[in-house]
Scaffold this motif. Structure first.
Motif: not given
Ligand code: ADP
Ligand code: MG
Length: 333
Positions: A150-159
Protein backbone atom coordinates in the motif's frame (compact mmCIF):
# COMPACT_ATOMS: atom_id res chain seq x y z
CA UNK A 1 28.44 -4.45 36.57
CA UNK A 2 31.41 -4.08 34.24
CA UNK A 3 32.18 -0.86 32.38
CA UNK A 4 31.88 -0.54 28.60
CA UNK A 5 35.62 0.15 28.46
CA UNK A 6 36.36 -3.16 30.19
CA UNK A 7 34.01 -5.13 27.95
CA UNK A 8 35.37 -3.53 24.78
CA UNK A 9 33.41 -3.29 21.51
CA UNK A 10 33.13 -7.02 20.90
CA UNK A 11 32.52 -7.89 24.54
CA UNK A 12 29.73 -5.32 24.62
CA UNK A 13 28.13 -6.61 21.41
CA UNK A 14 28.27 -10.15 22.75
CA UNK A 15 26.89 -9.07 26.12
CA UNK A 16 23.96 -7.19 24.57
CA UNK A 17 23.11 -9.62 21.80
CA UNK A 18 23.12 -12.65 24.11
CA UNK A 19 20.02 -11.16 25.78
CA UNK A 20 17.97 -11.33 22.60
CA UNK A 21 15.60 -14.27 22.49
CA UNK A 22 13.68 -14.23 19.24
CA UNK A 23 15.21 -16.00 16.22
CA UNK A 24 13.29 -16.23 12.95
CA UNK A 25 12.71 -19.84 11.88
CA UNK A 26 14.26 -19.24 8.46
CA UNK A 27 17.46 -17.53 9.65
CA UNK A 28 20.71 -19.02 8.35
CA UNK A 29 23.00 -16.62 10.22
CA UNK A 30 22.17 -14.01 12.84
CA UNK A 31 24.48 -11.79 14.87
CA UNK A 32 28.16 -12.71 14.88
CA UNK A 33 29.41 -12.81 11.31
CA UNK A 34 29.91 -9.97 8.84
CA UNK A 35 26.30 -10.25 7.68
CA UNK A 36 23.04 -11.87 8.74
CA UNK A 37 21.81 -14.39 6.16
CA UNK A 38 18.31 -15.65 5.31
CA UNK A 39 16.68 -17.01 2.16
CA UNK A 40 14.38 -14.75 0.15
CA UNK A 41 10.86 -15.94 -0.54
CA UNK A 42 9.35 -15.79 -3.99
CA UNK A 43 5.89 -14.34 -4.49
CA UNK A 44 6.23 -11.62 -1.88
CA UNK A 45 7.87 -8.18 -1.74
CA UNK A 46 10.63 -7.13 0.60
CA UNK A 47 10.08 -3.71 2.18
CA UNK A 48 12.92 -1.92 3.94
CA UNK A 49 13.23 1.30 5.91
CA UNK A 50 15.39 2.99 8.52
CA UNK A 51 14.78 5.51 11.30
CA UNK A 52 17.07 7.29 13.74
CA UNK A 53 16.40 8.64 17.22
CA UNK A 54 18.84 11.29 18.45
CA UNK A 55 19.15 12.41 22.06
CA UNK A 56 18.04 16.03 22.43
CA UNK A 57 15.96 15.86 19.23
CA UNK A 58 13.74 12.79 19.64
CA UNK A 59 14.18 11.99 23.32
CA UNK A 60 15.73 13.20 26.55
CA UNK A 61 17.49 10.76 28.83
CA UNK A 62 15.80 12.50 31.79
CA UNK A 63 12.20 11.95 30.65
CA UNK A 64 12.18 8.40 29.33
CA UNK A 65 13.28 5.03 30.63
CA UNK A 66 15.77 2.96 28.63
CA UNK A 67 13.16 0.18 28.30
CA UNK A 68 10.59 2.57 26.78
CA UNK A 69 13.25 4.10 24.54
CA UNK A 70 14.18 0.66 23.24
CA UNK A 71 10.55 -0.16 22.55
CA UNK A 72 9.97 3.20 20.84
CA UNK A 73 13.11 2.97 18.68
CA UNK A 74 11.84 -0.31 17.26
CA UNK A 75 8.17 0.73 17.12
CA UNK A 76 8.76 3.81 14.96
CA UNK A 77 10.66 1.69 12.43
CA UNK A 78 8.09 -1.10 12.47
CA UNK A 79 5.41 1.53 11.88
CA UNK A 80 6.94 2.35 8.48
CA UNK A 81 6.66 -1.29 7.45
CA UNK A 82 3.06 -1.38 8.72
CA UNK A 83 2.32 1.75 6.67
CA UNK A 84 3.15 -0.20 3.50
CA UNK A 85 0.91 -3.09 4.57
CA UNK A 86 3.96 -5.20 5.40
CA UNK A 87 4.98 -7.52 8.22
CA UNK A 88 8.35 -6.66 9.83
CA UNK A 89 10.79 -9.59 9.95
CA UNK A 90 14.27 -8.33 10.84
CA UNK A 91 15.91 -5.26 12.32
CA UNK A 92 19.50 -3.98 12.42
CA UNK A 93 20.36 -1.63 15.27
CA UNK A 94 23.16 0.94 15.28
CA UNK A 95 24.09 2.50 18.62
CA UNK A 96 26.14 5.70 19.01
CA UNK A 97 27.29 5.57 22.62
CA UNK A 98 28.68 8.55 24.56
CA UNK A 99 30.64 8.09 27.82
CA UNK A 100 27.68 8.82 30.11
CA UNK A 101 25.81 5.67 28.93
CA UNK A 102 26.43 2.59 31.11
CA UNK A 103 26.20 -1.13 30.43
CA UNK A 104 23.20 -1.38 32.73
CA UNK A 105 21.46 1.37 30.72
CA UNK A 106 22.09 -0.59 27.51
CA UNK A 107 20.85 -3.79 29.17
CA UNK A 108 17.54 -2.07 29.86
CA UNK A 109 17.44 -0.68 26.32
CA UNK A 110 17.88 -4.22 24.99
CA UNK A 111 15.10 -5.46 27.29
CA UNK A 112 12.88 -2.99 25.41
CA UNK A 113 14.17 -4.28 22.05
CA UNK A 114 13.58 -7.83 23.22
CA UNK A 115 9.97 -7.11 24.19
CA UNK A 116 9.06 -5.68 20.79
CA UNK A 117 10.94 -8.42 18.94
CA UNK A 118 8.99 -11.07 20.86
CA UNK A 119 5.67 -9.24 20.49
CA UNK A 120 5.91 -8.90 16.72
CA UNK A 121 8.16 -11.93 15.96
CA UNK A 122 10.96 -9.76 14.63
CA UNK A 123 14.60 -10.87 14.75
CA UNK A 124 17.29 -8.40 15.79
CA UNK A 125 19.77 -9.71 13.24
CA UNK A 126 22.72 -7.37 13.70
CA UNK A 127 23.86 -3.81 13.90
CA UNK A 128 26.82 -1.61 14.59
CA UNK A 129 28.26 -0.18 17.79
CA UNK A 130 30.21 3.08 17.72
CA UNK A 131 31.19 5.77 20.19
CA UNK A 132 29.59 9.20 19.98
CA UNK A 133 31.14 12.41 21.37
CA UNK A 134 28.09 13.80 23.23
CA UNK A 135 24.69 12.54 22.21
CA UNK A 136 23.31 9.05 22.40
CA UNK A 137 21.70 7.91 19.17
CA UNK A 138 19.93 4.81 17.93
CA UNK A 139 19.32 3.89 14.34
CA UNK A 140 17.02 1.02 13.44
CA UNK A 141 16.85 -0.44 9.95
CA UNK A 142 13.97 -2.81 9.34
CA UNK A 143 13.22 -5.39 6.67
CA UNK A 144 9.75 -6.79 6.17
CA UNK A 145 7.54 -8.66 3.74
CA UNK A 146 4.46 -7.32 1.99
CA UNK A 147 2.22 -9.46 -0.19
CA UNK A 148 0.19 -6.40 -1.14
CA UNK A 149 2.03 -3.07 -1.02
CA UNK A 150 0.00 0.00 0.00
CA UNK A 151 1.69 3.23 -1.15
CA UNK A 152 0.81 6.92 -0.76
CA UNK A 153 -0.14 7.00 -4.40
CA UNK A 154 -3.52 5.75 -5.58
CA UNK A 155 -6.20 7.62 -3.62
CA UNK A 156 -9.12 8.42 -5.97
CA UNK A 157 -11.84 11.09 -5.80
CA UNK A 158 -14.77 9.62 -3.87
CA UNK A 159 -12.57 7.36 -1.73
CA UNK A 160 -13.17 7.59 1.99
CA UNK A 161 -10.39 8.48 4.45
CA UNK A 162 -9.94 6.36 7.57
CA UNK A 163 -7.67 6.52 10.58
CA UNK A 164 -6.96 3.87 13.24
CA UNK A 165 -7.04 4.72 16.96
CA UNK A 166 -7.12 8.28 18.26
CA UNK A 167 -5.28 11.48 17.34
CA UNK A 168 -3.31 14.07 19.30
CA UNK A 169 -2.53 11.89 22.33
CA UNK A 170 1.21 11.83 21.73
CA UNK A 171 1.67 15.57 21.23
CA UNK A 172 -0.49 16.36 24.26
CA UNK A 173 1.56 13.81 26.18
CA UNK A 174 4.75 15.59 25.09
CA UNK A 175 3.37 18.93 26.35
CA UNK A 176 2.58 17.33 29.71
CA UNK A 177 5.99 15.68 29.86
CA UNK A 178 7.69 19.05 29.48
CA UNK A 179 5.47 20.64 32.14
CA UNK A 180 6.43 18.42 35.07
CA UNK A 181 3.15 18.60 37.00
CA UNK A 182 1.32 15.43 36.04
CA UNK A 183 -0.74 14.27 38.96
CA UNK A 184 -3.67 12.98 36.94
CA UNK A 185 -4.12 9.40 35.67
CA UNK A 186 -5.08 10.77 32.24
CA UNK A 187 -1.66 12.37 31.98
CA UNK A 188 0.01 9.01 32.46
CA UNK A 189 -1.90 7.55 29.53
CA UNK A 190 -1.06 10.49 27.26
CA UNK A 191 2.62 10.57 28.21
CA UNK A 192 2.81 6.84 27.59
CA UNK A 193 1.33 7.31 24.13
CA UNK A 194 4.25 9.65 23.45
CA UNK A 195 7.06 7.68 25.07
CA UNK A 196 5.87 4.20 24.20
CA UNK A 197 3.74 4.17 21.02
CA UNK A 198 2.45 0.95 19.48
CA UNK A 199 3.16 0.28 15.82
CA UNK A 200 -0.03 -0.77 14.03
CA UNK A 201 1.55 -3.95 12.71
CA UNK A 202 -1.44 -6.18 13.49
CA UNK A 203 -3.85 -3.71 11.89
CA UNK A 204 -1.69 -3.55 8.75
CA UNK A 205 -1.88 -7.37 8.67
CA UNK A 206 -5.68 -7.22 8.86
CA UNK A 207 -5.81 -4.79 5.93
CA UNK A 208 -3.30 -6.80 3.93
CA UNK A 209 -5.13 -10.12 4.39
CA UNK A 210 -8.55 -8.57 3.69
CA UNK A 211 -9.89 -8.26 0.18
CA UNK A 212 -10.41 -4.54 0.77
CA UNK A 213 -9.09 -2.31 -1.99
CA UNK A 214 -6.84 -0.02 0.08
CA UNK A 215 -5.97 2.71 -2.44
CA UNK A 216 -3.35 4.51 -0.33
CA UNK A 217 -1.82 4.37 3.14
CA UNK A 218 0.67 6.21 5.38
CA UNK A 219 1.49 6.19 9.09
CA UNK A 220 0.92 9.42 11.00
CA UNK A 221 4.32 10.49 12.27
CA UNK A 222 4.34 14.22 11.43
CA UNK A 223 0.68 15.03 12.12
CA UNK A 224 -2.62 14.16 10.40
CA UNK A 225 -2.71 17.12 8.00
CA UNK A 226 0.92 16.93 6.92
CA UNK A 227 0.70 13.18 6.33
CA UNK A 228 -2.64 13.54 4.52
CA UNK A 229 -0.95 16.10 2.27
CA UNK A 230 1.66 13.44 1.44
CA UNK A 231 -1.14 11.16 0.22
CA UNK A 232 -2.79 14.03 -1.69
CA UNK A 233 0.43 15.08 -3.42
CA UNK A 234 1.43 11.54 -4.36
CA UNK A 235 -2.09 10.72 -5.55
CA UNK A 236 -2.69 14.13 -7.21
CA UNK A 237 -5.97 14.67 -5.36
CA UNK A 238 -7.42 16.85 -2.60
CA UNK A 239 -9.15 15.88 0.63
CA UNK A 240 -11.86 17.05 2.96
CA UNK A 241 -11.91 16.11 6.64
CA UNK A 242 -14.55 16.83 9.28
CA UNK A 243 -13.78 18.48 12.62
CA UNK A 244 -16.50 16.56 14.41
CA UNK A 245 -15.20 13.17 13.28
CA UNK A 246 -11.57 13.40 14.42
CA UNK A 247 -11.22 10.56 16.95
CA UNK A 248 -10.19 11.56 20.47
CA UNK A 249 -9.37 9.38 23.45
CA UNK A 250 -11.40 10.13 26.62
CA UNK A 251 -8.09 11.00 28.32
CA UNK A 252 -7.35 13.56 25.59
CA UNK A 253 -10.82 15.14 25.72
CA UNK A 254 -10.84 15.38 29.53
CA UNK A 255 -7.33 16.84 29.71
CA UNK A 256 -8.08 19.48 27.06
CA UNK A 257 -11.29 20.44 28.89
CA UNK A 258 -9.66 20.54 32.31
CA UNK A 259 -6.70 22.65 31.21
CA UNK A 260 -8.51 24.77 28.57
CA UNK A 261 -6.20 23.46 25.82
CA UNK A 262 -7.71 23.88 22.34
CA UNK A 263 -7.92 20.32 20.98
CA UNK A 264 -8.08 21.07 17.26
CA UNK A 265 -4.41 22.04 16.61
CA UNK A 266 -3.27 18.87 18.41
CA UNK A 267 -5.71 16.67 16.49
CA UNK A 268 -4.66 18.17 13.14
CA UNK A 269 -0.93 18.70 13.58
CA UNK A 270 0.20 16.66 16.57
CA UNK A 271 2.92 14.22 15.54
CA UNK A 272 4.02 10.75 16.57
CA UNK A 273 0.67 9.04 16.98
CA UNK A 274 1.85 6.26 14.62
CA UNK A 275 -1.73 5.53 13.62
CA UNK A 276 -2.50 4.34 10.09
CA UNK A 277 -4.18 6.78 7.69
CA UNK A 278 -5.64 5.13 4.58
CA UNK A 279 -8.20 5.42 1.81
CA UNK A 280 -10.65 3.01 0.19
CA UNK A 281 -13.71 3.12 -2.08
CA UNK A 282 -17.12 3.12 -0.36
CA UNK A 283 -17.83 -0.52 -1.26
CA UNK A 284 -15.09 -1.68 1.15
CA UNK A 285 -16.43 0.07 4.24
CA UNK A 286 -18.69 -2.74 5.54
CA UNK A 287 -15.87 -5.26 5.33
CA UNK A 288 -13.42 -2.85 6.99
CA UNK A 289 -15.73 -2.12 9.91
CA UNK A 290 -16.45 -5.83 10.38
CA UNK A 291 -12.76 -6.74 10.51
CA UNK A 292 -11.81 -3.95 12.91
CA UNK A 293 -14.78 -4.64 15.17
CA UNK A 294 -13.63 -8.27 15.38
CA UNK A 295 -10.07 -7.14 16.21
CA UNK A 296 -11.49 -4.64 18.76
CA UNK A 297 -9.54 -1.75 17.19
CA UNK A 298 -11.07 1.67 16.66
CA UNK A 299 -11.22 2.81 13.04
CA UNK A 300 -12.91 6.08 12.04
CA UNK A 301 -13.93 7.60 8.74
CA UNK A 302 -12.70 11.19 9.02
CA UNK A 303 -13.31 12.48 5.50
CA UNK A 304 -13.21 11.86 1.79
CA UNK A 305 -10.91 12.36 -1.18
CA UNK A 306 -11.91 15.17 -3.57
CA UNK A 307 -10.72 16.11 -7.02
CA UNK A 308 -11.25 19.86 -7.18
CA UNK A 309 -8.45 21.45 -5.19
CA UNK A 310 -5.21 19.67 -4.33
CA UNK A 311 -5.68 20.97 -0.79
CA UNK A 312 -6.76 19.52 2.51
CA UNK A 313 -9.99 21.22 3.59
CA UNK A 314 -11.54 21.12 7.06
CA UNK A 315 -15.29 21.18 7.48
CA UNK A 316 -15.78 22.91 10.82
CA UNK A 317 -18.55 22.08 13.32
CA UNK A 318 -20.46 25.24 12.27
CA UNK A 319 -20.44 24.10 8.62
CA UNK A 320 -17.79 26.53 7.36
CA UNK A 321 -14.88 25.25 5.28
CA UNK A 322 -11.28 26.08 5.94
CA UNK A 323 -8.21 25.34 3.81
CA UNK A 324 -5.54 23.83 6.03
CA UNK A 325 -1.91 24.86 5.63
CA UNK A 326 0.50 22.14 4.77
CA UNK A 327 3.34 23.19 6.99
CA UNK A 328 2.03 23.16 10.57
CA UNK A 329 3.14 19.58 11.31
CA UNK A 330 6.56 18.48 12.47
CA UNK A 331 9.61 19.46 10.42
CA UNK A 332 13.21 18.96 11.52
CA UNK A 333 14.72 21.92 9.67
P1 ADP B 1 32.21 -5.43 11.54
O1 ADP B 1 33.43 -4.93 12.27
O2 ADP B 1 32.46 -6.54 10.57
O3 ADP B 1 31.35 -4.33 11.03
P2 ADP B 1 30.96 -5.59 14.04
O4 ADP B 1 32.07 -5.85 14.98
O5 ADP B 1 30.45 -4.21 13.90
O6 ADP B 1 31.35 -6.18 12.66
O7 ADP B 1 29.74 -6.52 14.40
C1 ADP B 1 29.90 -7.88 14.71
C2 ADP B 1 28.57 -8.53 14.73
O8 ADP B 1 27.77 -7.96 15.75
C3 ADP B 1 27.78 -8.34 13.44
O9 ADP B 1 26.99 -9.49 13.28
C4 ADP B 1 26.90 -7.15 13.74
O10 ADP B 1 25.74 -7.17 12.95
C5 ADP B 1 26.61 -7.38 15.22
N1 ADP B 1 26.38 -6.13 15.97
C6 ADP B 1 27.19 -5.04 16.07
N2 ADP B 1 26.66 -4.11 16.87
C7 ADP B 1 25.48 -4.61 17.31
C8 ADP B 1 24.47 -4.14 18.17
N3 ADP B 1 24.51 -2.93 18.76
N4 ADP B 1 23.39 -4.92 18.40
C9 ADP B 1 23.30 -6.12 17.81
N5 ADP B 1 24.21 -6.64 16.99
C10 ADP B 1 25.31 -5.89 16.74
MG1 MG C 1 30.65 -2.77 12.44
Amino acid sequence: MRKIKELGEFGLIHHLSSRLKFRAADSILGIGDDCAVYPVKSGTNEVISTDALVEGIHFKLSTTTPEALGRKALSVSLSDIAAMGGAPKRVLVTLGIPKKISVSYLDKLYSGFNEICNQFQVELAGGDTVSSPKCFFINVAVIGEANRVFTRQGAKPGDLIFVTGTLGDSSLGLQLLNKKKRAHEDHKFLIERHLDPTARVHEAGILSRSKINITSMIDISDGLVQDLYHICKSSKVGAQIHEDRLPQSPEFTRTCNRSSIPPLPLLLNGGEDYELLFTLPTDGVKNLNRQFLKAKVLVTQIGEIALKSRKVLLKMRDGTMKTLPESDGFNHF
